[in-house]
Design an enzyme around this catalytic site. Structure first.
Site, short mmCIF file in Angstrom:
data_model
loop_
_atom_site.label_atom_id
_atom_site.label_comp_id
_atom_site.label_asym_id
_atom_site.label_seq_id
_atom_site.Cartn_x
_atom_site.Cartn_y
_atom_site.Cartn_z
N SER A 23 0.87 -0.94 0.10
CA SER A 23 0.18 0.10 -0.10
C SER A 23 0.81 1.03 -0.47
O SER A 23 2.39 1.03 0.19
CB SER A 23 -1.18 -0.04 1.51
OG SER A 23 -0.16 0.14 2.58
N ASP A 24 0.50 2.30 -0.57
CA ASP A 24 0.84 3.90 -0.34
C ASP A 24 1.67 3.88 1.41
O ASP A 24 0.06 3.23 1.72
CB ASP A 24 0.61 4.28 -1.30
CG ASP A 24 1.67 5.80 -1.45
OD1 ASP A 24 2.52 5.94 -0.54
OD2 ASP A 24 1.49 6.43 -2.73
N CYS A 25 2.00 4.77 2.09
CA CYS A 25 2.24 5.60 3.04
C CYS A 25 0.78 5.42 3.99
O CYS A 25 0.39 6.17 2.81
CB CYS A 25 3.67 5.14 3.84
SG CYS A 25 5.09 4.75 3.49
#
Ligand SMILES: *[C@@H]1O[C@H](CO)[C@@H](O)[C@H](O)[C@H]1NC(C)=O
Ligand SMILES: *[C@@H]1O[C@H](CO)[C@@H](O)[C@H](O)[C@H]1NC(C)=O
Ligand SMILES: *[C@@H]1O[C@H](CO)[C@@H](O)[C@H](O)[C@H]1NC(C)=O
Ligand SMILES: *[C@@H]1O[C@H](CO)[C@@H](O)[C@H](O)[C@H]1NC(C)=O
Length: 798
Positions: free
Chosen positions: A319-321
């Protein structure tokens, strides 16, 4: 005034007592909203030999006989064995970007998050430039490298970065080998602050970039048939339709990208499809935004059905952060944190940048929203990847990649490649009355003006690392003309006041020639920061005009910027004789600019994005539609659909040479589609069309042909020239692009030389189009191939 900043680890080792420079990059990391101060000051160059982290240490008697440590077994067997030994308490802490150690099994902690967009970067958590290696080669920012239209160059850059990454791991300065690069989102809107990270607006270019970079970085030599070994792992991000950060209060964390099936099929998805299918990328990162109402990290269709199913993706999905936290928080899509965690793991995401999944996965299992099998599914992808990197094979020094040594980092070869990339990519936008190149012998005095001329890090772009060595444009120009004088003109690139305009005008009056180094910087376009304007910032235009009016001869304007700017004023001003777009050209960019200005290199770069006029800013950045809508005055986007007049068009770029093109006289003019195959044929406005799927791959293969173009360099000067081949349809009805780039090749041509380029063409791929429902079809009738001003008609009949 310091024109050169040296940070080479080699310089340090060989001149241990020499004066050491400090390189300070001060930047905001908006992704986690932390302020990072990266202060790279080295005191004494002590080489600290550390052991890189790995599992299955042969000297550890408690693990060496375990099945998962048996290199001879297939990876899926080893992974099953490892997971079988783990308790739920040991499993959950593996699901975040900082994965915990499992001392009982001899498994060290692992840091998933590192970056390598245009060089091994200090962003993320996995790489530490604090011992033997203190710098890495900083290649041009991707938007510039794209302008070379040269997949061999992109491959070599990926390969150099992969080798430097392995070398850094081998000396014990990496806690991970997973790099969240490249960024292959389409540069849809010129205001996007992260457009600089991408290969531009065209899906064909972005796809070819993705394939070349990923193969280079991951190591083709390590590719086998199944679960090939990886030198380093690359990640195609941000999946998908993510290309707005923060525009007038619309933020990526809550944005719902409304995307049509047609735009999805022929614009947003192709770079990801190629990155996975042809590039063999071992990671895909889902983005922050929603697409048509569903957060991408919770979208089973995107992650499992499309990426893993249709494309055969076999790596891990990150996932993106903090993307998972947003699904419950900002998006309000899930009703509880546990539900958000269950949504993403069931959709097919494997690892969360952040600790949200690590926090809530156990309670999600308790609440029966999630089963332990869902967690095992994710762990299988995560541990397979670590095994493919060779991190479960004992000491990495004994593996093929163990021989990659620290001498590769900032090697002459890599630094030369950074220079080659900058030189081949810089775009000559204007050269009135052949002002350029300037004559080395005739320029006795040179005025250099501009806030971007004299600060090394302004060349680098975001997501960089500490560079080996930076020579500023000013420093590089000084080496050509000893009487070079400098005035900043504005205190900052934002140029809110022209603090030293009078000095700049004085200087312009007193020298033979003037070069201005202007444009944007990371305070004006970057992650978390989209522009609202396309003009040069602040008083830059005023300063440039004043200097141009005062100068003895027409001036040279160099622009450092990722996104395009509306410089119509400079395009039409006769006192501005030459204009160069240099993107963010990386550590060797200052040299490259000077080589082009003084004729030691013939420029050949071509714009990878459309340069729109300022009035494009009336288009809402949130409107994801690619196609124009004349009824509402929506002008469309990119060279494929924009109906307005650009300042500079996609593919534009001059050279010191003149090139001409001709389609080979014997090039195919008709393609016969055998009607005896059962065809699902329908029509659009009376034109018969074929559904590509129903044609089948063997029929598609039988239609392949090639187009041959002869290219001539009419000038005495040798040059590298990217030849761009487009196709178009007889009309743009039903969302057909005005034209579509279908192939390109960079040719080196000596002065006067003529050469042929052969483009292999597959009609099902290169001449097809997406219908409004997203299905790909081939139109019967005329198609046109285009190179320069030349067109060649090919007709498809049956
Ligand atoms: C480098 O930084 C890492 C992470 O902060 C640390 O664990 C390591 O000890 C440091 N190494 C040196 C030589 O300072
Ligand atoms: C925007 O400017 C371009 C170039 O000057 C012009 O062709 C176009 O008509 C303008 N569009 C609008 C909507 O003003
Ligand atoms: C090269 O291009 C320039 C500028 O367009 C033109 O003036 C010149 O005639 C061209 N020369 C040849 C040989 O085509
Ligand atoms: C069309 O296909 C049939 C069956 O494969 C074949 O016999 C025929 O020769 C083909 N016609 C052409 C013009 O290729």
């Amino acid at each position: 005034m310091e024109a050169s900043i040296s940070l080479s680890s080699h310089t340090m080792r060989t001149h241990a007592t020499s004066f050491h420079h400090a390189f300070i990059i001060f930047f905001l990391h908006p992704r986690l909203r932390y302020l990072f101060l990266l202060l790279l000051v080295q005191a004494l160059a002590i080489s600290v030999a550390q052991t890189p982290p790995f599992s299955c240490d042969p000297s550890n008697p408690s693990t060496r006989t375990l099945t998962f440590c048996d290199e001879a077994l297939p990876i899926d067997k080893r992974v099953d064995d490892l997971i079988m030994r783990m308790s739920l308490e040991e499993k959950v802490p593996q699901l975040g970007d900082v994965a915990a150690a499992i001392p009982r099994l001899g498994v060290p902690s692992y840091k998933w998050w590192s970056e390598a967009l245009h060089g091994v970067s200090s962003w993320g958590r996995g790489i530490h430039f604090n011992a033997t290696v203190r710098a890495a080669t900083n290649f041009p920012q991707v938007i510039l490298t794209a302008a070379a239209f040269n997949p061999q160059l992109w491959y070599k850059i990926g390969q150099a970065i992969g080798n430097e990454a392995r070398a850094i791991y081998n000396v014990g300065q990496a806690e991970g080998l997973t790099f969240w690069s490249p960024n292959v989102n389409i540069f849809r809107d010129p205001r996007w602050g992260r457009g600089q990270e991408t290969p531009g607006e065209d899906p064909t270019t972005a796809s070819k970039y993705a394939v070349a970079f990923v193969r280079g970085l991951q190591g083709d030599a390590f590719r086998g048939d199944k679960s090939p070994r990886l030198k380093a792992s690359a990640c195609c991000k941000h999946y998908t339709a993510y290309d707005m950060d923060n525009w007038k209060g619309n933020v990526r964390y809550t944005f719902d990208a409304r995307v049509t099936a047609q735009d999805m099929e022929d614009t947003y998805q192709p770079p990801f499809r190629s990155c996975v299918k042809e590039g063999g990328a071992s990671c895909v990162m889902c983005s922050y935004n929603k697409v048509n109402g569903v957060p991408t990290c919770a979208d089973y269709n995107l992650l499992t059905k499309t990426a893993r199913g249709s494309w055969g993706f076999d790596g891990y999905i990150a996932s993106d952060c903090d993307s998972v936290a947003l699904i419950y928080g900002a998006h309000g899509y899930a009703k509880s944190p546990e539900e958000a965690v269950a949504d993403v793991l069931k959709a097919g995401m494997d690892m969360n940048c952040g600790d949200y999944v690590q926090k809530y996965a156990a309670s999600a299992v308790q609440k029966q929203l999630l089963s332990e099998a869902d967690i095992d599914r994710a762990l299988r992808n995560l541990f397979s990847l670590r095994m493919r990197l060779g991190l479960f094979n004992g000491d990495p020094q004994s593996q093929p990649s163990g021989s990659i040594s620290a001498s590769q980092v900032c090697s002459k070869e890599h630094r030369d490649l950074a220079l080659e990339a900058a030189r081949d990519s810089i775009v000559l936008l204007k050269n009135r009355a052949n002002l350029l190149p300037l004559s080395k012998s005739k320029v006795r005095s040179l005025g250099v003006i501009g806030p971007n001329a004299n600060i090394g890090y302004k060349l680098l772009g975001n997501y960089g690392g500490p560079p080996c060595e930076v020579i500023t444009p000013l420093g590089a120009l000084q080496s050509y003309v000893s009487d070079t004088r400098y005035v900043a003109g504005c205190a900052t690139t934002a140029c809110s006041t022209t603090s030293s305009k009078n000095e700049a005008v004085q200087l312009a009056r007193s020298v033979d020639y003037v070069v201005m180094i202007m444009g944007l910087d990371q305070d004006l376009e970057s992650e978390g920061l989209d522009r609202v304007d396309l003009l040069l910032p602040g008083m830059q235009q005023t300063l440039i005009r004043s200097v141009a009016r005062a100068a003895k001869r027409p001036i040279v304007l160099v622009l450092l910027c990722g996104g395009p700017v509306d410089i119509t004023f400079a395009k039409v001003d006769k006192r501005i004789g030459g204009i160069l777009w240099a993107g963010y050209p990386g550590e060797a960019g200052g040299l490259a600019i000077s080589h082009i200005i003084f004729g030691d290199h013939n420029p050949g770069g071509r714009l990878p994005v459309t340069w729109y006029p300022q009035n494009f800013t009336r288009v809402p950045m949130t409107d994801m539609r690619m196609r124009a809508d004349p009824a509402s005055g929506y002008p469309g986007r990119t060279y494929r659909f924009y109906t307005g007049k650009p300042v500079y068009r996609f593919g534009f770029g001059l050279s010191y040479s003149n090139y001409s093109y001709h389609f080979h006289a014997k090039s195919r003019t008709s393609i016969y589609l055998n009607n005896s195959i059962s065809l699902r044929t329908s029509t659009t406005s009376g034109i018969p069309i074929h559904d590509i799927k129903s044609l089948g791959s063997s029929t598609c293969r039988s239609l392949e042909f090639s187009a041959t173009v002869s290219v001539t360099n009419h000038s005495p000067m040798a040059g590298k020239h990217p030849v761009l081949l487009y196709s178009r349809w007889p009309s743009v009805e039903h969302g057909r692009p005005a034209r579509q780039l279908i192939g390109f090749k960079s040719l080196h041509l000596e002065g006067g030389e003529q050469r042929n380029v052969v483009f292999p063409l597959r009609p099902c791929k290169h001449l097809s189009r997406a219908k409004s429902d997203g299905t790909k079809v081939l139109d019967k009738g005329s198609h046109f191939l285009i190179v320069g001003e030349q067109e060649h008609e090919v007709s498809i009949s049956y």
